[in-house]
Design a protein around this motif. Structure first.
Motif, mmCIF file in Angstrom:
data_model
loop_
_atom_site.group_PDB
_atom_site.id
_atom_site.type_symbol
_atom_site.label_atom_id
_atom_site.label_comp_id
_atom_site.label_asym_id
_atom_site.label_seq_id
_atom_site.Cartn_x
_atom_site.Cartn_y
_atom_site.Cartn_z
ATOM 1 N N ALA B 98 0.853 -1.207 0.000
ATOM 2 C CA ALA B 98 0.000 0.000 0.000
ATOM 3 C C ALA B 98 0.879 1.245 0.000
ATOM 4 C CB ALA B 98 -0.912 -0.018 1.230
ATOM 5 N N PHE B 99 1.932 1.227 0.810
ATOM 6 C CA PHE B 99 2.849 2.369 0.891
ATOM 7 C C PHE B 99 3.551 2.595 -0.449
ATOM 8 C CE2 PHE B 99 7.200 3.901 1.830
ATOM 9 C CZ PHE B 99 6.879 5.149 2.341
ATOM 10 N N LEU B 100 4.020 1.502 -1.061
ATOM 11 C CA LEU B 100 4.702 1.622 -2.352
ATOM 12 C C LEU B 100 3.774 2.143 -3.439
ATOM 13 C CD1 LEU B 100 6.840 -1.687 -2.416
ATOM 14 C CD2 LEU B 100 7.666 0.663 -2.130
ATOM 15 N N LEU B 101 2.505 1.721 -3.363
ATOM 16 C CA LEU B 101 1.536 2.212 -4.354
ATOM 17 C C LEU B 101 1.370 3.727 -4.241
ATOM 18 C CD1 LEU B 101 -1.035 -0.696 -4.179
ATOM 19 C CD2 LEU B 101 -0.055 0.211 -6.307
ATOM 20 N N LEU B 102 1.395 4.230 -3.007
ATOM 21 C CA LEU B 102 1.288 5.678 -2.832
ATOM 22 C C LEU B 102 2.571 6.373 -3.284
ATOM 23 C CD1 LEU B 102 -0.460 5.880 0.659
ATOM 24 C CD2 LEU B 102 -1.481 6.319 -1.587
ATOM 25 N N LEU B 103 3.699 5.756 -2.930
ATOM 26 C CA LEU B 103 4.998 6.385 -3.189
ATOM 27 C C LEU B 103 5.355 6.356 -4.669
ATOM 28 C CD1 LEU B 103 7.360 7.537 -1.411
ATOM 29 C CD2 LEU B 103 8.463 5.312 -1.724
ATOM 30 N N ILE B 104 5.251 5.161 -5.263
ATOM 31 C CA ILE B 104 5.667 4.989 -6.666
ATOM 32 C C ILE B 104 4.472 5.080 -7.608
ATOM 33 C CG2 ILE B 104 6.755 3.383 -8.299
ATOM 34 C CD1 ILE B 104 8.168 2.135 -5.834
ATOM 35 N N GLY B 105 3.377 4.454 -7.166
ATOM 36 C CA GLY B 105 2.207 4.361 -8.041
ATOM 37 C C GLY B 105 1.645 5.708 -8.456
ATOM 38 N N GLY B 106 1.754 6.694 -7.573
ATOM 39 C CA GLY B 106 1.204 8.020 -7.877
ATOM 40 C C GLY B 106 1.931 8.710 -9.000
ATOM 41 N N ARG B 107 3.140 8.246 -9.310
ATOM 42 C CA ARG B 107 3.922 8.889 -10.378
ATOM 43 C C ARG B 107 3.832 8.137 -11.703
ATOM 44 N NH1 ARG B 107 9.275 9.284 -6.650
ATOM 45 N NH2 ARG B 107 8.475 10.753 -5.118
ATOM 46 N N LEU B 108 3.136 7.012 -11.677
ATOM 47 C CA LEU B 108 3.034 6.211 -12.911
ATOM 48 C C LEU B 108 1.858 6.671 -13.758
ATOM 49 C CD1 LEU B 108 3.578 2.611 -11.426
ATOM 50 C CD2 LEU B 108 5.302 4.145 -12.388
ATOM 51 N N ARG B 109 1.926 6.288 -15.037
ATOM 52 C CA ARG B 109 0.780 6.543 -15.931
ATOM 53 C C ARG B 109 0.022 5.230 -16.074
ATOM 54 N NH1 ARG B 109 0.077 11.041 -18.316
ATOM 55 N NH2 ARG B 109 -1.290 10.099 -19.889
ATOM 56 N N TRP B 110 -1.190 5.207 -15.498
ATOM 57 C CA TRP B 110 -2.013 3.990 -15.511
ATOM 58 C C TRP B 110 -2.991 4.098 -16.676
ATOM 59 C CZ3 TRP B 110 -1.171 0.380 -11.495
ATOM 60 C CH2 TRP B 110 -0.403 0.824 -10.429
ATOM 61 N N GLU B 111 -2.679 3.420 -17.763
ATOM 62 C CA GLU B 111 -3.594 3.455 -18.903
ATOM 63 C C GLU B 111 -3.364 2.215 -19.768
ATOM 64 O OE1 GLU B 111 -2.435 7.210 -20.425
ATOM 65 O OE2 GLU B 111 -0.828 6.403 -21.652
ATOM 66 N N VAL B 112 -4.379 1.922 -20.586
ATOM 67 C CA VAL B 112 -4.277 0.755 -21.454
ATOM 68 C C VAL B 112 -3.355 1.091 -22.625
ATOM 69 C CG1 VAL B 112 -5.514 -0.818 -22.980
ATOM 70 C CG2 VAL B 112 -6.581 -0.025 -20.862
ATOM 71 N N GLY B 113 -2.298 0.310 -22.759
ATOM 72 C CA GLY B 113 -1.406 0.499 -23.892
ATOM 73 C C GLY B 113 -1.579 -0.666 -24.854
ATOM 74 N N ARG B 114 -1.481 -0.370 -26.129
ATOM 75 C CA ARG B 114 -1.667 -1.459 -27.098
ATOM 76 C C ARG B 114 -0.384 -2.237 -27.315
ATOM 77 N NH1 ARG B 114 -5.386 1.699 -31.525
ATOM 78 N NH2 ARG B 114 -7.196 1.920 -30.176
ATOM 79 N N ALA B 115 0.718 -1.627 -26.981
ATOM 80 C CA ALA B 115 2.004 -2.299 -27.208
ATOM 81 C C ALA B 115 2.479 -2.978 -25.932
ATOM 82 C CB ALA B 115 3.027 -1.275 -27.682
ATOM 83 N N GLY B 116 3.556 -3.724 -26.111
ATOM 84 C CA GLY B 116 4.241 -4.320 -24.968
ATOM 85 C C GLY B 116 3.335 -5.207 -24.142
ATOM 86 N N GLN B 117 3.343 -4.937 -22.817
ATOM 87 C CA GLN B 117 2.618 -5.814 -21.902
ATOM 88 C C GLN B 117 1.178 -5.374 -21.681
ATOM 89 O OE1 GLN B 117 5.285 -5.552 -18.463
ATOM 90 N NE2 GLN B 117 6.756 -5.019 -20.028
ATOM 91 N N GLY B 118 0.767 -4.323 -22.381
ATOM 92 C CA GLY B 118 -0.589 -3.803 -22.170
ATOM 93 C C GLY B 118 -1.683 -4.841 -22.318
ATOM 94 N N PRO B 119 -1.729 -5.568 -23.426
ATOM 95 C CA PRO B 119 -2.802 -6.567 -23.599
ATOM 96 C C PRO B 119 -2.761 -7.655 -22.517
ATOM 97 C CG PRO B 119 -1.727 -6.096 -25.701
ATOM 98 C CD PRO B 119 -0.918 -5.413 -24.650
ATOM 99 N N VAL B 120 -1.546 -8.093 -22.177
ATOM 100 C CA VAL B 120 -1.436 -9.118 -21.129
ATOM 101 C C VAL B 120 -1.963 -8.560 -19.810
ATOM 102 C CG1 VAL B 120 0.182 -10.529 -19.776
ATOM 103 C CG2 VAL B 120 0.537 -10.225 -22.238
ATOM 104 N N GLY B 121 -1.549 -7.331 -19.497
ATOM 105 C CA GLY B 121 -1.987 -6.710 -18.253
ATOM 106 C C GLY B 121 -3.493 -6.556 -18.196
ATOM 107 N N LEU B 122 -4.070 -6.102 -19.314
ATOM 108 C CA LEU B 122 -5.523 -5.911 -19.357
ATOM 109 C C LEU B 122 -6.250 -7.248 -19.195
ATOM 110 C CD1 LEU B 122 -7.793 -3.846 -19.750
ATOM 111 C CD2 LEU B 122 -7.704 -4.326 -22.214
ATOM 112 N N THR B 123 -5.719 -8.271 -19.828
ATOM 113 C CA THR B 123 -6.327 -9.608 -19.703
ATOM 114 C C THR B 123 -6.315 -10.074 -18.243
ATOM 115 O OG1 THR B 123 -5.548 -10.156 -21.916
ATOM 116 C CG2 THR B 123 -6.210 -12.000 -20.518
ATOM 117 N N LEU B 124 -5.179 -9.883 -17.590
ATOM 118 C CA LEU B 124 -5.080 -10.307 -16.186
ATOM 119 C C LEU B 124 -6.060 -9.517 -15.323
ATOM 120 C CD1 LEU B 124 -1.233 -10.761 -15.531
ATOM 121 C CD2 LEU B 124 -3.001 -12.519 -15.482
#
Lengths: 304, 218
Positions: B98-124
Motif C-alpha cells: 500500500a505504501f509503495l503504491l502511494l509512493l511509486i504508483g502516484g507517479r506512474l501513468r495507468w492506462e491501457v497500452g496497445r504495445a508491450g505488456q498492455g494486452p497481457v496486463g488488461l487480460t489479467l
C-alpha cells in the motif's frame, strides 16, 4: 522409578495379554491400555491428535463438530489429546470443547513447546495452558526438537516443581532421527513421539527398541499419513482374515497394526468426524495381532 | 529451520480445504455488500484506464493502496490469522505494498497500452475482476465463496499485477514484488489443498515474469 525394557513389556502384558490383575482387559473386545513406563499409570492406546482437524478458527459450526469429536472420544474411554502451538487454533478449540462438555477427570493433556527462543518457552507454555483451560499439562514435548536443549531444561524444571507430570520430545516423517536417538540416550524422557504406520516403519529398527530399552513411552503421530494412506487403501478390499483381529475397516486394520507393537504406547489419529473417532477407539478392542500376524498385515499392504 | 529440504508443502498446511473455503464464505458474509462496491471500483479503474484523466493516475494508485491496506487488516489480520499463524507476518507486506503504491504508483501513468505488456496486463486485470469470482461456483463450491477483487487477496493480487504491467513509469516493477510473492504462496497453499484454481495464480506469475525478464534481457 527407573524404567526398563522389563517395565515396558510388563505394561504390554498387563494391558492385553496375561497379567492376572488385568484379566478384564484380556477378554475379547476389551480395550487395550498401556502402562506409562516411568510411573505405571495406565493409558488407553488410542488418543486424539488435533493437527489440521482442530484448526477451525472461530467457525462456530466447525468448533461444535470438534467438540462432538472430543465428547465421543471421552465417551469411548479416550484420555490423551495432543496438540501444539504450531497447530493454529487447535489449542483454543480444545479449550472450547472442554468448556462445553466439562473437563473429564481422565483427560491426559499433551501439548508441545515450539519456539526458537528458549527464554520465551515458559510464556508460550503458559499461553497454551490458558487456551486449553487446564490447571496444568500432563505431558509437554519439545516440538520437532526446536531449541530442544533450552526447552528440555525448562520442562525438567517444571516437572521437578510439580507443574508437569511427563516430559518428551517429538519428530515426524522420519526427520532428524539420528539426533533424536542421541537425545533419547542422554536425557531422562518419559515420552517420545514419532511417525509410524504400516508403510512408514523406519522407527522399528532403532527408535522403538531404544525407547523400550530406556523405558520411554512412544506416541505415534500420522498413523494414516494425514489420510493419504486411507485414501490409497479406500478402493481395496480388506482381507478376509482381518476379522481374526477384529478389524472391520482399513482405519482399524492400520491402528491395530500400530498399537500392537510392544513398544508403542499411544497412537494419536486426528479426525473431525464422530463416526471416525468411534471407529478409531474401537480398534483398541482385543484381539490385537501378534508378531506373525503383524508381518502378514505389512506384507499384504505392501503388495497391494 | 533445520533440514528444511525434508519438508514438503503438505508439512506447512495447517487447515483442511473445508475449513479454508468456509473461512472465505464467512469473510464474504461478514462484508456483504462490500463486494459490489469493490467491483464498481474495479469497473471505475477500467474506465480510467481506457479514458485517462489528469487526476486518474493518482486515483487508481490511491484506490489500490487503500485496498491493499484494507486486505492487510480485514483479511490477513482479522480473518486468515484465525487459522494461519503466518498471516500476521504477511500483513505488514501488504501494508508495504500500500505504501509503495502511494509512493511509486502516484507517479506512474495507468492506462491501457496497445504495445508491450498492455494486452497481457488488461487480460489479467479483467480476468481477476470478472472471471475470478466465478471460479468457486465452477469448482462446485457455493457462490458465497466467490473471491472478488478488493475483498480477498488472490484476485486483488492478480488484478494489481495486470495493472502494473499496463502502467508506465520508473520503478513500476517494485509494485510487482509483493503481489507476485503472494500469488506464489497462495498457489502453494491451494495446490496443497487440492484446488485446481491454484494454477490461475501460477499463470499470472508467469505472464508477469516472462515479459519483465525479456525486457531486461533485451
Amino acid at each position: 522409578m527407573t524404567a526398563t525394557r522389563r517395565t515396558v513389556l510388563k505394561g504390554v502384558l498387563a494391558a492385553g495379554v496375561a497379567m492376572p490383575t488385568m484379566r478384564a482387559w484380556a477378554q475379547p473386545g476389551a480395550p487395550t491400555a498401556r502402562l506409562i513406563p516411568s510411573t505405571g499409570e495406565a493409558i488407553p492406546s488410542v488418543g486424539l491428535g488435533t493437527w489440521i482437524t482442530f484448526n477451525v478458527g472461530d467457525d462456530v459450526e466447525l468448533r461444535e463438530e470438534c467438540a462432538a469429536v472430543m465428547q465421543a472420544f471421552f465417551q469411548a474411554g479416550g484420555r490423551m489429546i495432543d496438540s501444539s502451538p504450531m497447530y493454529g487454533s487447535s489449542q483454543e478449540v480444545i479449550g472450547y470443547g472442554l468448556r462445553k462438555f466439562g473437563r473429564p477427570t481422565g483427560l491426559f493433556a499433551a501439548d508441545k513447546v515450539w519456539i526458537s527462543s528458549g527464554p520465551r518457552g515458559p510464556s508460550q507454555i503458559e499461553h497454551s495452558r490458558s487456551l486449553w483451560g487446564v490447571p496444568h499439562f500432563d505431558l509437554l514435548q519439545v516440538h520437532n526438537l526446536l531449541s530442544w536443549e533450552e526447552h528440555l531444561r525448562t520442562l525438567h524444571a517444571m516437572k521437578a516443581a510439580g507443574q508437569l507430570r511427563y516430559v518428551g520430545i517429538t519428530t515426524s516423517e522420519g526427520r532428524r532421527h539420528e539426533q533424536f536417538e542421541v537425545i533419547m540416550r542422554r536425557q531422562p524422557l518419559d515420552f517420545v513421539q514419532v511417525t509410524y504406520n504400516i508403510v512408514d516403519r523406519e522407527v522399528e529398527n532403532r527408535i522403538l527398541p531404544l525407547a523400550a530399552d530406556r523405558g520411554m513411552g512412544v506416541i505415534i503421530n500420522r498413523p494414516f499419513q494425514q489420510g493419504a494412506l486411507l485414501r490409497r487403501l479406500s478402493g481395496r478390499r480388506l482381507p478376509a482374515w482381518a476379522g481374526d483381529i477384529g478389524a472391520s475397516s482399513w482405519a482399524q486394520f492400520i491402528l491395530k497394526f500400530i498399537i500392537s507393537h510392544p513398544a508403542v504406547m499411544v497412537a494419536i489419529p486426528a479426525t473431525s468426524q464422530v463416526a471416525h473417532v468411534r471407529e478409531n477407539m474401537a480398534s483398541m478392542a482385543t484381539p490385537l495381532p501378534d508378531a506373525a500376524m503383524r508381518q502378514r498385515m505389512a506384507v499384504y499392504v505392501r503388495d497391494l | 529451520m533445520s533440514e528444511w529440504w525434508t519438508y514438503s508443502a503438505e508439512d506447512f498446511l495447517l487447515f483442511s480445504p473445508r475449513t479454508y473455503w468456509r473461512m472465505i464464505e464467512r469473510h464474504n458474509e461478514a462484508l456483504w455488500p462490500a463486494q459490489l462496491l469493490t467491483f464498481l471500483l474495479g469497473a471505475a479503474i477500467l474506465l480510467w484506464l481506457i479514458r485517462p484523466r489528469p487526476w486518474s493516475h493518482r486515483v487508481i494508485a490511491g484506490t489500490l493502496a487503500v485496498l491493499w491496506a484494507w486486505l492487510a487488516w480485514s483479511f490477513l489480520w482479522e480473518r486468515y490469522a484465525t487459522i494461519n499463524w503466518a498471516a500476521p507476518y504477511v500483513a505488514p507486506l501488504f501494508a508495504l505494498q500500500a505504501f509503495l503504491l502511494l509512493l511509486i504508483g502516484g507517479r506512474l501513468r495507468w492506462e491501457v497500452g496497445r504495445a508491450g505488456q498492455g494486452p497481457v496486463g488488461l487480460t489479467l486485470f479483467l480476468s481477476a475482476l470478472v472471471l475470478h469470482p466465478l471460479v468457486a461456483p465452477l469448482m462446485g463450491r457455493s457462490l458465497r465463496g466467490a473471491e472478488t477483487f478488493g475483498i480477498t487477496p488472490d484476485p486483488t493480487a492478480i488484478a494489481t499485477i495486470g495493472l502494473v504491467l499496463m502502467a508506465a513509469g520508473r520503478r513500476s516493477w517494485l509494485l510487482l514484488v509483493v503481489p507476485l510473492a503472494w500469488c506464489i504462496g497462495s498457489w502453494a497453499t491451494l495446490y496443497t489443498l487440492g484446488a485446481p484454481e491454484s494454477w490461475l495464480l501460477l499463470v499470472a506469475v508467469l505472464l508477469a515474469i516472462i515479459p519483465v525478464t525479456r525486457r531486461h534481457a533485451d
